[in-house]
Design a protein around this motif. Structure first.
Motif, PDB file in Angstrom:
ATOM      1  N   LYS A  63     -24.692   6.311  -9.743  1.00 44.18           N
ATOM      2  CA  LYS A  63     -23.561   6.046 -10.397  1.00 44.18           C
ATOM      3  C   LYS A  63     -23.091   4.526 -10.214  1.00 44.18           C
ATOM      4  O   LYS A  63     -22.660   3.944 -10.955  1.00 44.18           O
ATOM      5  CB  LYS A  63     -22.355   6.926 -10.140  1.00 44.18           C
ATOM      6  CG  LYS A  63     -21.038   6.657 -10.510  1.00 44.18           C
ATOM      7  CD  LYS A  63     -19.978   7.655  -9.973  1.00 44.18           C
ATOM      8  CE  LYS A  63     -18.494   7.292 -10.454  1.00 44.18           C
ATOM      9  NZ  LYS A  63     -17.487   7.963  -9.925  1.00 44.18           N
ATOM     10  N   ASN A  64     -23.017   4.087  -8.995  1.00 44.49           N
ATOM     11  CA  ASN A  64     -22.703   2.708  -8.693  1.00 44.49           C
ATOM     12  C   ASN A  64     -23.665   1.686  -9.520  1.00 44.49           C
ATOM     13  O   ASN A  64     -23.174   0.797  -9.819  1.00 44.49           O
ATOM     14  CB  ASN A  64     -22.637   2.551  -7.130  1.00 44.49           C
ATOM     15  CG  ASN A  64     -21.543   3.045  -6.650  1.00 44.49           C
ATOM     16  OD1 ASN A  64     -20.794   3.847  -7.151  1.00 44.49           O
ATOM     17  ND2 ASN A  64     -21.395   2.973  -5.190  1.00 44.49           N
ATOM     18  N   SER A  65     -24.936   2.261  -9.505  1.00 45.62           N
ATOM     19  CA  SER A  65     -25.920   1.233 -10.153  1.00 45.62           C
ATOM     20  C   SER A  65     -25.500   1.000 -11.525  1.00 45.62           C
ATOM     21  O   SER A  65     -25.472   0.091 -12.244  1.00 45.62           O
ATOM     22  CB  SER A  65     -27.421   1.550  -9.879  1.00 45.62           C
ATOM     23  OG  SER A  65     -28.160   0.925 -10.654  1.00 45.62           O
ATOM     24  N   THR A 219     -16.300   3.564 -24.900  1.00 45.61           N
ATOM     25  CA  THR A 219     -17.358   4.510 -24.773  1.00 45.61           C
ATOM     26  C   THR A 219     -17.196   4.770 -23.080  1.00 45.61           C
ATOM     27  O   THR A 219     -17.637   3.884 -22.416  1.00 45.61           O
ATOM     28  CB  THR A 219     -18.653   4.113 -24.899  1.00 45.61           C
ATOM     29  OG1 THR A 219     -18.841   3.757 -26.372  1.00 45.61           O
ATOM     30  CG2 THR A 219     -19.899   5.309 -24.467  1.00 45.61           C
ATOM     31  N   PRO A 220     -16.423   5.937 -22.808  1.00 48.86           N
ATOM     32  CA  PRO A 220     -16.431   6.231 -21.298  1.00 48.86           C
ATOM     33  C   PRO A 220     -17.607   6.201 -20.532  1.00 48.86           C
ATOM     34  O   PRO A 220     -18.810   6.783 -21.312  1.00 48.86           O
ATOM     35  CB  PRO A 220     -15.578   7.337 -21.287  1.00 48.86           C
ATOM     36  CG  PRO A 220     -15.693   8.131 -22.489  1.00 48.86           C
ATOM     37  CD  PRO A 220     -16.136   6.929 -23.684  1.00 48.86           C
ATOM     38  N   PHE A 221     -17.723   5.995 -19.524  1.00 46.04           N
ATOM     39  CA  PHE A 221     -18.834   6.200 -18.364  1.00 46.04           C
ATOM     40  C   PHE A 221     -19.083   7.812 -18.566  1.00 46.04           C
ATOM     41  O   PHE A 221     -18.193   8.640 -18.489  1.00 46.04           O
ATOM     42  CB  PHE A 221     -18.677   6.060 -17.000  1.00 46.04           C
ATOM     43  CG  PHE A 221     -19.875   5.808 -16.183  1.00 46.04           C
ATOM     44  CD1 PHE A 221     -20.759   4.892 -15.999  1.00 46.04           C
ATOM     45  CD2 PHE A 221     -19.928   7.053 -15.464  1.00 46.04           C
ATOM     46  CE1 PHE A 221     -21.631   4.946 -15.220  1.00 46.04           C
ATOM     47  CE2 PHE A 221     -21.131   6.919 -14.386  1.00 46.04           C
ATOM     48  CZ  PHE A 221     -21.894   6.035 -14.517  1.00 46.04           C
ATOM     49  N   PRO A 222     -20.370   8.137 -18.847  1.00 45.00           N
ATOM     50  CA  PRO A 222     -20.596   9.624 -19.241  1.00 45.00           C
ATOM     51  C   PRO A 222     -19.855  10.572 -18.172  1.00 45.00           C
ATOM     52  O   PRO A 222     -20.038  10.474 -17.019  1.00 45.00           O
ATOM     53  CB  PRO A 222     -22.174   9.764 -19.004  1.00 45.00           C
ATOM     54  CG  PRO A 222     -22.610   8.495 -19.352  1.00 45.00           C
ATOM     55  CD  PRO A 222     -21.657   7.638 -18.867  1.00 45.00           C
ATOM     56  N   ILE A 284     -15.698   3.062  -5.314  1.00 45.44           N
ATOM     57  CA  ILE A 284     -16.203   1.695  -5.816  1.00 45.44           C
ATOM     58  C   ILE A 284     -16.774   1.847  -7.472  1.00 45.44           C
ATOM     59  O   ILE A 284     -16.697   1.040  -7.944  1.00 45.44           O
ATOM     60  CB  ILE A 284     -17.309   1.128  -4.842  1.00 45.44           C
ATOM     61  CG1 ILE A 284     -16.631   0.558  -3.649  1.00 45.44           C
ATOM     62  CG2 ILE A 284     -18.176   0.034  -5.644  1.00 45.44           C
ATOM     63  CD1 ILE A 284     -17.561   0.355  -2.579  1.00 45.44           C
ATOM     64  N   GLY A 285     -17.873   2.857  -7.390  1.00 45.43           N
ATOM     65  CA  GLY A 285     -18.188   3.158  -8.586  1.00 45.43           C
ATOM     66  C   GLY A 285     -17.166   3.734  -9.727  1.00 45.43           C
ATOM     67  O   GLY A 285     -17.500   2.926 -10.997  1.00 45.43           O
TER      68      GLY A 285
END
Length: 333
Positions: A63-65, A219-222, A284-285
């Protein structure tokens, strides 16, 4: 964008204080039930927890990547805006065969565009992250929730500003107005047909860059990744104290040192520490998912807009240039 090399503990505690208090009370309660009420049945083997912890760590890492990729793409887009802004001004100064005032109008309208785009991107959405009251208070102090056209007031004519007040997307109309102005210059033979094509190529690139920003913004993060990352992390940290009960009791039975009576109490701060580490990695993500919200980890669009404004007005040979944007609470917006 946080610019201090090391993050201050004051800022860290703004994000973490609620979780630290909650897990201290939560872990102390489990500890008390196990040792003082003799509820020995509530402990669970630690080995399954290690498997869950490893899985959660990999999931958070993924997720953070991906969140960082969204931030970096946003920063590259704004890097393109910086470069093409200079290109636009150079074309205006080199190709437009008219007085200085006309050139100034074209350049200033572009400065209005970057500022309108910045504020449009910073408007909250239904999936914008919500933090605790201490963090929200910090960002509200520096927020830009005003209408996007307000940022254009000092760079366009009153007539054009009044027209922008009626528009849903002021940034789009500013680029359109640039195209109409270029058409008028061609009709007045102030530029050639070839010059017009060069200008429209640059305007097309502005629309492309704006569209890329809007794609990230809208576009939200999935949600399957964002939600389950948070859910799995909380499952792990809530189960963690139950697994540490058995670990510390085994160690206690093997000890003969004089600190033995106090050793068992280390389970509480250790559990809180591990929970804080996992929740911080997850947060953080979450805070990097949307790079245009105007928060601590976001693209510093205000500073970039000010840099562009300084460069473009300097190219116009103006002397009363604004100062560079300064960080607020070590955060460059």
């Amino acid at each position: 964008m946080y610019i201090k090399r090391n993050i201050g503990w004051g800022l860290i505690l703004r994000f973490a204080w609620k979780n630290i208090i909650f897990f201290t009370i939560y872990t102390a309660g489990i500890f008390s039930m196990y040792h003082f009420l003799d509820w020995k049945f509530i402990d669970i083997p630690f080995q399954p927890l290690t498997v869950i912890g490893i899985a959660v760590a990999f999931y958070i890492g993924f997720k953070n990547s991906q969140s960082y990729d969204r931030f970096w793409e946003g920063r590259k887009i704004w890097g393109g805006i910086v470069n093409y802004s200079r290109t636009w001004t150079n074309q205006v100064l080199s190709l437009v065969n008219d007085d200085h005032e006309t050139k100034k109008i074209l350049v200033y309208r572009h400065i209005a565009w970057i500022n309108a785009l910045r504020i449009q991107l910073r408007q909250p959405t239904s999936f914008s992250i919500k933090e605790n009251i201490a963090v929200e208070k910090l960002f509200k102090k520096h927020a830009e929730q005003k209408p996007a056209c307000d940022a254009t007031k000092h760079f366009v004519s009153p007539e054009e500003y009044n027209d922008l007040l009626q528009r849903k997307n002021p940034a789009t109309h500013l680029v359109k107005n640039q195209g109409l102005h270029i058409k008028k210059l061609l009709e007045e033979t102030k530029i050639t047909e070839f010059d017009k094509q060069l200008f429209h190529n640059t305007l097309e690139e502005f629309y492309n860059l704006q569209g890329k920003c809007e794609r990230i913004k809208n576009t939200p993060f999935p949600r399957q990744y964002a939600y389950f990352s948070t859910l799995f992390t909380w499952i792990f940290v809530l189960l963690l104290p139950f697994g540490l009960l058995n670990v510390f009791e085994i160690e206690l039975n093997e000890m003969s040192h004089h600190i033995k009576p106090w050793f068992i109490f280390l389970m509480i701060p250790l559990s809180v520490l591990v929970a804080w580490i996992f929740l911080t990695m997850e947060k953080i993500g979450s805070n990097s998912e949307d790079p245009f919200e105007g928060r601590i980890n976001d693209v510093p669009m205000t500073a970039l807009c000010r840099t562009i404004e300084i460069d473009l007005r300097d190219m116009l040979d103006e002397s009363n240039l604004p100062e560079k944007e300064k960080p607020k609470d070590n955060i460059l917006y």
